[in-house]
Design an enzyme around this catalytic site. Sequence first.
Site, PDB file in Angstrom:
ATOM      1  N   HIS A 139       0.831  -1.203   0.000  1.00 40.89           N
ATOM      2  CA  HIS A 139       0.000   0.000   0.000  1.00 40.89           C
ATOM      3  C   HIS A 139       0.868   1.257   0.000  1.00 40.89           C
ATOM      4  O   HIS A 139       0.721   2.126  -0.842  1.00 40.89           O
ATOM      5  CB  HIS A 139      -0.943  -0.013   1.210  1.00 40.89           C
ATOM      6  N   ASP A 180      -5.607   6.198   0.935  1.00 43.57           N
ATOM      7  CA  ASP A 180      -5.720   4.757   0.680  1.00 43.57           C
ATOM      8  C   ASP A 180      -7.196   4.361   0.790  1.00 43.57           C
ATOM      9  O   ASP A 180      -7.976   5.013   1.497  1.00 43.57           O
ATOM     10  CB  ASP A 180      -4.899   3.981   1.719  1.00 43.57           C
ATOM     11  N   TRP A 216      13.930 -21.732  -1.599  1.00 47.45           N
ATOM     12  CA  TRP A 216      14.517 -20.550  -0.961  1.00 47.45           C
ATOM     13  C   TRP A 216      13.698 -20.230   0.289  1.00 47.45           C
ATOM     14  O   TRP A 216      12.503 -19.979   0.199  1.00 47.45           O
ATOM     15  CB  TRP A 216      14.521 -19.389  -1.963  1.00 47.45           C
ATOM     16  N   ALA A 250      12.564 -13.265  -1.061  1.00 46.88           N
ATOM     17  CA  ALA A 250      13.294 -13.420  -2.331  1.00 46.88           C
ATOM     18  C   ALA A 250      13.106 -12.154  -3.182  1.00 46.88           C
ATOM     19  O   ALA A 250      12.103 -11.456  -3.033  1.00 46.88           O
ATOM     20  CB  ALA A 250      12.744 -14.618  -3.094  1.00 46.88           C
ATOM     21  N   HIS A 271       0.054 -16.217  -5.004  1.00 47.15           N
ATOM     22  CA  HIS A 271      -1.162 -16.040  -4.202  1.00 47.15           C
ATOM     23  C   HIS A 271      -2.106 -15.042  -4.885  1.00 47.15           C
ATOM     24  O   HIS A 271      -3.241 -14.902  -4.477  1.00 47.15           O
ATOM     25  CB  HIS A 271      -0.796 -15.588  -2.784  1.00 47.15           C
ATOM     26  N   ASN A 323      -0.089  -6.636  -6.511  1.00 48.38           N
ATOM     27  CA  ASN A 323       1.260  -6.186  -6.870  1.00 48.38           C
ATOM     28  C   ASN A 323       2.029  -7.308  -7.558  1.00 48.38           C
ATOM     29  O   ASN A 323       2.681  -7.090  -8.582  1.00 48.38           O
ATOM     30  CB  ASN A 323       2.011  -5.690  -5.630  1.00 48.38           C
ATOM     31  N   SER A 324       1.937  -8.516  -7.020  1.00 46.72           N
ATOM     32  CA  SER A 324       2.620  -9.661  -7.639  1.00 46.72           C
ATOM     33  C   SER A 324       2.091  -9.904  -9.044  1.00 46.72           C
ATOM     34  O   SER A 324       2.849 -10.204  -9.977  1.00 46.72           O
ATOM     35  CB  SER A 324       2.410 -10.929  -6.793  1.00 46.72           C
TER      36      SER A 324
HETATM   37  C1  LIG Z   1      -8.165  -5.496  -1.041  1.00 45.03           C
HETATM   38  O1  LIG Z   1      -8.863  -6.152  -0.046  1.00 45.03           O
HETATM   39  C2  LIG Z   1      -8.161  -6.485   1.119  1.00 45.03           C
HETATM   40  C3  LIG Z   1      -6.913  -5.994   1.481  1.00 45.03           C
HETATM   41  C4  LIG Z   1      -6.307  -6.406   2.663  1.00 45.03           C
HETATM   42  C5  LIG Z   1      -5.012  -5.918   3.093  1.00 45.03           C
HETATM   43  O2  LIG Z   1      -4.922  -5.488   4.342  1.00 45.03           O
HETATM   44  C6  LIG Z   1      -3.724  -5.020   4.836  1.00 45.03           C
HETATM   45  C7  LIG Z   1      -3.678  -4.565   6.151  1.00 45.03           C
HETATM   46  C8  LIG Z   1      -2.481  -4.115   6.680  1.00 45.03           C
HETATM   47  O3  LIG Z   1      -2.433  -3.690   7.956  1.00 45.03           O
HETATM   48  C9  LIG Z   1      -1.354  -4.091   5.919  1.00 45.03           C
HETATM   49  C10 LIG Z   1      -1.402  -4.537   4.609  1.00 45.03           C
HETATM   50  O4  LIG Z   1      -0.363  -4.554   3.889  1.00 45.03           O
HETATM   51  C11 LIG Z   1      -2.592  -5.001   4.047  1.00 45.03           C
HETATM   52  C12 LIG Z   1      -2.686  -5.448   2.731  1.00 45.03           C
HETATM   53  C13 LIG Z   1      -3.914  -5.909   2.294  1.00 45.03           C
HETATM   54  O5  LIG Z   1      -4.120  -6.367   1.066  1.00 45.03           O
HETATM   55  C14 LIG Z   1      -3.098  -6.619   0.159  1.00 45.03           C
HETATM   56  O6  LIG Z   1      -3.099  -5.527  -0.695  1.00 45.03           O
HETATM   57  C15 LIG Z   1      -2.477  -5.670  -1.934  1.00 45.03           C
HETATM   58  C16 LIG Z   1      -2.848  -4.475  -2.765  1.00 45.03           C
HETATM   59  O7  LIG Z   1      -4.209  -4.136  -2.608  1.00 45.03           O
HETATM   60  C17 LIG Z   1      -2.829  -6.990  -2.646  1.00 45.03           C
HETATM   61  O8  LIG Z   1      -3.858  -6.906  -3.569  1.00 45.03           O
HETATM   62  C18 LIG Z   1      -2.975  -8.198  -1.751  1.00 45.03           C
HETATM   63  O9  LIG Z   1      -3.746  -9.220  -2.335  1.00 45.03           O
HETATM   64  C19 LIG Z   1      -3.552  -7.931  -0.437  1.00 45.03           C
HETATM   65  O10 LIG Z   1      -3.113  -8.981   0.383  1.00 45.03           O
HETATM   66  C20 LIG Z   1      -6.926  -7.334   3.476  1.00 45.03           C
HETATM   67  C21 LIG Z   1      -8.157  -7.810   3.122  1.00 45.03           C
HETATM   68  O11 LIG Z   1      -8.822  -8.777   3.852  1.00 45.03           O
HETATM   69  C22 LIG Z   1      -8.109  -9.412   4.860  1.00 45.03           C
HETATM   70  C23 LIG Z   1      -8.790  -7.386   1.950  1.00 45.03           C
HETATM   71  O12 LIG Z   1      -9.984  -7.868   1.633  1.00 45.03           O
HETATM   72  O1  LIG Z   2       9.585 -13.143  -1.086  1.00 45.67           O
HETATM   73  C1  LIG Z   2       8.962 -12.145  -1.483  1.00 45.67           C
HETATM   74  C2  LIG Z   2       7.569 -11.961  -1.278  1.00 45.67           C
HETATM   75  C3  LIG Z   2       6.967 -10.832  -1.773  1.00 45.67           C
HETATM   76  N1  LIG Z   2       7.678  -9.890  -2.436  1.00 45.67           N
HETATM   77  C4  LIG Z   2       7.037  -8.640  -2.907  1.00 45.67           C
HETATM   78  O2  LIG Z   2       5.995  -8.259  -2.020  1.00 45.67           O
HETATM   79  C5  LIG Z   2       4.921  -7.676  -2.725  1.00 45.67           C
HETATM   80  C6  LIG Z   2       3.651  -8.453  -2.395  1.00 45.67           C
HETATM   81  O3  LIG Z   2       2.555  -7.683  -2.739  1.00 45.67           O
HETATM   82  P1  LIG Z   2       1.191  -8.311  -3.176  1.00 45.67           P
HETATM   83  O4  LIG Z   2       0.250  -7.210  -3.434  1.00 45.67           O
HETATM   84  O5  LIG Z   2       1.397  -9.245  -4.298  1.00 45.67           O
HETATM   85  O6  LIG Z   2       0.723  -9.194  -1.960  1.00 45.67           O
HETATM   86  P2  LIG Z   2       0.591  -8.938  -0.371  1.00 45.67           P
HETATM   87  O7  LIG Z   2       1.915  -9.298   0.183  1.00 45.67           O
HETATM   88  O8  LIG Z   2       0.227  -7.505  -0.157  1.00 45.67           O
HETATM   89  O9  LIG Z   2      -0.470  -9.899  -0.002  1.00 45.67           O
HETATM   90  C7  LIG Z   2       5.271  -7.751  -4.201  1.00 45.67           C
HETATM   91  O10 LIG Z   2       5.784  -6.497  -4.615  1.00 45.67           O
HETATM   92  C8  LIG Z   2       6.370  -8.798  -4.262  1.00 45.67           C
HETATM   93  O11 LIG Z   2       7.305  -8.591  -5.296  1.00 45.67           O
HETATM   94  C9  LIG Z   2       9.033 -10.074  -2.657  1.00 45.67           C
HETATM   95  O12 LIG Z   2       9.687  -9.230  -3.277  1.00 45.67           O
HETATM   96  N2  LIG Z   2       9.619 -11.189  -2.172  1.00 45.67           N
END
Ligand SMILES: COc1cc(-c2[o+]c3cc(O)cc([O-])c3cc2O[C@@H]2O[C@H](CO)[C@H](O)[C@H](O)[C@H]2O)cc(OC)c1O
Ligand SMILES: O=c1ccn([C@@H]2O[C@H](COP(=O)(O)OP(=O)(O)O)[C@@H](O)[C@H]2O)c(=O)[nH]1
Length: 478
Positions: free
Chosen positions: A16, A121, A346, A350, A367, A371-372
């Site tokens: 975020h 956000d 690993w 990574a 997953h 971002n991935s």
């Molecule tokens: C988008 O819907 C959801 C997002 C989250 C969620 O919550 C969260 C809370 C934190 O305190 C720190 C975080 O980094 C974080 C991140 C997060 O979602 C991730 O965001 C990424 C970009 O939007 C990405 O798409 C990932 O898939 C998310 O894992 C949590 C949640 O439910 C638990 C949501 O529905």
């Molecule tokens: O071993 C790891 C795991 C994750 N990431 C980075 O972490 C971020 C993960 O963000 P994403 O939105 O995909 O998932 P979240 O971790 O928020 O569920 C991406 O930029 C990945 O490249 C990485 O660099 N190395």
Amino acid sequence: MAIPTVVLIPVWGTGHLMSMLDAGKRLLGCRGGGGAGGRLSLTVLVMQPPRKEYASAVAATVRREEASGLDIRFHHLPAVEPPTDCVGVEEFVSRFVQLHADHVRAAISGLACPVAGLVIDFFCTTLLDVSRELAVPTYVYFTSNAACLALFLRLPALEEEVTVEFEEMDGEVDIPGLPPVPPSSLPKPVMDKKNPNYTWFVYHGRRFMEANGIIVNTVHEIEQSVLAAIADGRVTAPGARAPVIYPVGPVISFTPPSDDSPHECVRWLDAQPPASVVFLCFGSMGSLPPPQVLEVAHGLERSGHRFLWVLRGPPAAGSMHPTDADLDELLPEGFLERTRARGLVWPTWAPQKEILAHAAVGGFVTHGGWNSTLESLWFGVPMVPWPLYAEQHMNAFTLVVAMGVAVAMKVDRKRNNFVEASEVERAVKSLVGGSEEGRKAREKAMEMKAACRKAVEEGGSSDMAVHKLYDELSTQTA
Ligand SMILES: COc1cc(-c2[o+]c3cc(O)cc([O-])c3cc2O[C@@H]2O[C@H](CO)[C@H](O)[C@H](O)[C@H]2O)cc(OC)c1O
Ligand SMILES: O=c1ccn([C@@H]2O[C@H](COP(=O)(O)OP(=O)(O)O)[C@@H](O)[C@H]2O)c(=O)[nH]1
């Protein structure tokens, strides 16, 4: 007169904070932006993260950006006491943010320069009360995709239309611009309407409508039909039109490597043939329970394909983040010896972007965090989505059904997203083993790669969206 500033209010998670900062920096890159003679600066209001594990990552990001020489200032908000009675992430993050309202008001009111606008956000819509009070135009930054945004915008109307739990409804969920969505593919917080997390999702969806615009980390060309549905007013309730959408993606944070020597994973990939390796990695919060690790190991071994597997251990008590894996404890007896010639496991963080950029990588079991996903598309790598939490089931559906860039894998959501070894084997073979399904996903991923790169070039759709936003922000304070 002092240069007007755009105030960013991110939440602390890496996916975020970094994403919003990088999107903000694109505004500074516009003609007359944050360079010499610039017409806008950035001010970031930093909330003190509720957990220590986030605090050091946030501090490192702030230090790096402060040293960048760009016109970005960081304003640290006073700490607040985190709520202790929340049932889940959405409720916790939303309420924790809400507790900062007075500090945000004071910080914005105390700024020495004019405020061009606020970018918040998507978890921060409670702060729209503050921005309205201060008469500051406010934009939501949506870190996920347009499909998920469409669901957020559609939820208030779905509240009226579907009175039972989504899993109990007949048929599929209608989100204009997307193929019909099976209820089992909805994001986690939407799966239980009695849960406060659901209520917060609906709340944010409603409040998005009050924003001056919504900035989305996606690309017009890769989500054209759902973006058109939002713009045409087909997603929102009759008579209600969503704010203007700015697809500015892909916003990907490329931080310079800390030293010159290639990472061990990259050196290992250097010795593999092109497009031969399947890469498995599950985001910043993803770890698999021990019985699931065994299934993956058996599946990979039986597939006969090359693999690079980022395997993490379960989080320590009170943490959301995985630990480094103890490979001897987690993997089946003799697995590492038997697969030594074609696999690398690993056990810690990574360099995902460097790995996806490598020519040896032929597919990504992910997953499906957004971002991935964008990183994978940026390098044209087809995927197998393995959703674990948050909105990832919805992302998996989008990648397979709407975009065609991924091969589906059977994930048993009712058994904590369990996948059988035979299914891992089948999906891996299909992804990198020359199947028709895998070939099509690769072809689509390559098309998306071209679209992503074109979008951010000068005159591309995302570049134009950033300029449109910049023009709007700079005229508001002119
Ligand atoms: C988008 O819907 C959801 C997002 C989250 C969620 O919550 C969260 C809370 C934190 O305190 C720190 C975080 O980094 C974080 C991140 C997060 O979602 C991730 O965001 C990424 C970009 O939007 C990405 O798409 C990932 O898939 C998310 O894992 C949590 C949640 O439910 C638990 C949501 O529905
Ligand atoms: O071993 C790891 C795991 C994750 N990431 C980075 O972490 C971020 C993960 O963000 P994403 O939105 O995909 O998932 P979240 O971790 O928020 O569920 C991406 O930029 C990945 O490249 C990485 O660099 N190395």
